[in-house]
Design an enzyme around this catalytic site. Structure first.
Site, PDB file in Angstrom:
ATOM      1  N   LYS A  86       0.862  -1.184   0.000  1.00 20.64           N
ATOM      2  CA  LYS A  86       0.000   0.000   0.000  1.00 20.64           C
ATOM      3  C   LYS A  86       0.897   1.232   0.000  1.00 20.64           C
ATOM      4  O   LYS A  86       1.789   1.373   0.844  1.00 20.64           O
ATOM      5  CB  LYS A  86      -0.867  -0.028   1.253  1.00 20.64           C
ATOM      6  CG  LYS A  86      -2.275   0.448   1.041  1.00 20.64           C
ATOM      7  CD  LYS A  86      -3.040   0.251   2.340  1.00 20.64           C
ATOM      8  CE  LYS A  86      -4.464   0.660   2.222  1.00 20.64           C
ATOM      9  NZ  LYS A  86      -5.111   0.673   3.539  1.00 20.64           N
TER      10      LYS A  86
HETATM   11  O1  G3P Z   1      -9.353   1.764   4.095  1.00 14.48           O
HETATM   12  C1  G3P Z   1      -8.979   2.989   4.618  1.00 14.48           C
HETATM   13  C2  G3P Z   1      -9.513   3.115   5.991  1.00 14.48           C
HETATM   14  O2  G3P Z   1      -8.806   2.335   6.886  1.00 14.48           O
HETATM   15  C3  G3P Z   1      -9.696   4.496   6.479  1.00 14.48           C
HETATM   16  O3  G3P Z   1     -10.903   4.457   7.120  1.00 14.48           O
HETATM   17  O4  G3P Z   1     -12.653   5.214   8.637  1.00 14.48           O
HETATM   18  O5  G3P Z   1     -10.224   5.760   9.093  1.00 14.48           O
HETATM   19  O6  G3P Z   1     -11.436   6.872   7.245  1.00 14.48           O
HETATM   20  P1  G3P Z   1     -11.318   5.648   8.085  1.00 14.48           P
END
Ligand code: G3P
Length: 220
Positions: A86
């Protein structure tokens, strides 16, 4: 659309994998921190996830220069054949993605918020692109409509290699539904959202009445 689990928690991954529909996992530094992960154990932890999951497992580089990202990527990809590196959508990330993809290492370009970013990620050789839905909503923008634009734009071109769009930063079953309706290839979801995708109050109520009626049948 395929379901990936967005977590570094092995218990969640083992549980979701046992449900039979899990196609991959995405992790990031925040998710690893959330489970109390230690730097020294990071590569072993990714190896353990790769043993449980029959599909791509994204492990993120935290380096900021192309040479360091490339070195990280080569090391991470050596952990298991299903590791995907990633890499953040930024200039150094694009350059590293080009170099890694030329070595046959799959890259998931993350922190993608716009159509131009997504096109550049695909042109640099990324196999997966992760537009963030929820974080766009967080700044009062429309994350779902941005994801839609990315899916449409990527679908307009042949990049000479497979490019899969991962709906990321997914916060609800409705996000998942919208991603599927627009034809996103993958939704990566936290464990609680995956559970919500399975459950419905009418399913529970229907099941209760079926079981009650079956008792009547047995006693008839
Ligand atoms: O896949 C990306 C994710 O981990 C981010 O999610 O909810 O932290 O914006 P969030």
């Amino acid at each position: 659309m395929k379901f990936f689990l967005d977590t570094a928690d092995l218990n969640e991954i083992e549980e979701a994998a046992s449900w039979g529909a899990l196609a991959g996992v995405t992790t990031n530094p925040s998710l690893y921190a959330r489970i109390g992960g230690k730097v020294a154990d990071f590569e072993n932890h990714i190896a353990r996830i790769c043993e449980v999951v029959d599909g791509p497992v994204s492990a993120e580089s935290v380096a900021m220069t192309r040479d360091e990202i490339i070195a990280d990527g080569i090391r991470l990809a050596a952990i298991a054949p299903n590791v995907v590196v990633k890499v953040p959508t930024m200039i150094e990330g694009l350059a590293a993605t080009r170099a890694l993809s030329e070595r046959g290492i799959k890259v998931n370009m993350t922190l993608c918020f716009t159509v131009p970013q997504a096109i550049l990620a695909a042109r640099s050789g990324a196999a997966f692109i992760s537009p963030f839905v929820g974080r766009f909503d967080d700044i009062s923008e429309d994350g779902i409509s941005q994801l839609y634009d990315v899916v449409q734009a990527i679908g307009n071109y042949d990049f000479g290699h497979d490019v899969e769009i991962i709906a990321a930063s997914v916060r609800s079953a409705n996000h998942v539904a919208q991603a599927a309706l627009m034809g996103a290839d993958i939704a990566t979801v936290p464990f609680n959202v995956l559970k919500k995708c399975v459950e419905h109050p009418l399913t529970d109520r229907g099941l209760e009445s079926f079981l009650a009626d079956w008792e009547k049948v047995k006693n008839a």
